[in-house]
Design a protein around this motif. Structure first.
Motif, PDB file in Angstrom:
ATOM      1  N   LYS A 110       0.867  -1.182   0.000  1.00 41.07           N
ATOM      2  CA  LYS A 110       0.000   0.000   0.000  1.00 41.07           C
ATOM      3  C   LYS A 110       0.905   1.234   0.000  1.00 41.07           C
ATOM      4  N   HIS A 114      -3.313   3.337  -1.637  1.00 43.45           N
ATOM      5  CA  HIS A 114      -3.778   2.393  -2.664  1.00 43.45           C
ATOM      6  C   HIS A 114      -2.689   1.361  -2.938  1.00 43.45           C
ATOM      7  N   TRP A 115      -3.097   0.228  -3.524  1.00 43.06           N
ATOM      8  CA  TRP A 115      -2.176  -0.865  -3.811  1.00 43.06           C
ATOM      9  C   TRP A 115      -1.271  -0.515  -4.991  1.00 43.06           C
TER      10      TRP A 115
END
Length: 121
Positions: A110, A114-115
């Motif tokens: 992360k 967000h990934w």
């Protein structure tokens, strides 16, 4: 259009969501699948955005990636194993009339909420 990452789903109901909003991705596997679809669709901007800043390809590498991904014919994606932060997969493609495979165990993290793809293990 069927989704490149999973032909049982429509692109609009699968990876398109991630391609439009990376923050909609909820797992490492979902990000990996959306990255595969981005390779198939030559969506290099998404590939850059979904790559960890410390390992993100530079502008020359980005251009080379675009040329390469457009030169191959993507066949299918097979997910072998998925954990919270890793995904082992095989991505099959034709290059120069020869079937090839990328077999990778990828690490995701992360970053900025967000990934992102960080590296191959």
């Amino acid at each position: 259009m069927k989704c490149p990452c999973n032909p049982t789903k429509l692109y609009k109901d699968c990876c398109r969501k991630a391609h439009l909003d990376i923050r909609s991705v909820t797992s490492a596997e979902q990000l990996m699948r959306s990255r595969y679809s981005a390779f198939v669709l030559a969506n290099i901007d998404y590939l850059q955005k979904s790559h960890h800043p410390k390992t993100r390809p530079n502008m020359l590498e980005k251009k080379e990636m675009l040329t390469w991904t457009k030169s191959v014919e993507w066949v299918k994606l097979t997910v072998l194993k998925s954990t919270e932060n890793t995904v082992e997969f095989k991505a099959f493609f034709y290059e120069n009339n020869s079937l090839n495979v990328i077999h990778e165990n990828s690490f995701f993290a992360k970053e900025n909420n967000h990934w992102v793809y960080k590296e191959a293990l």
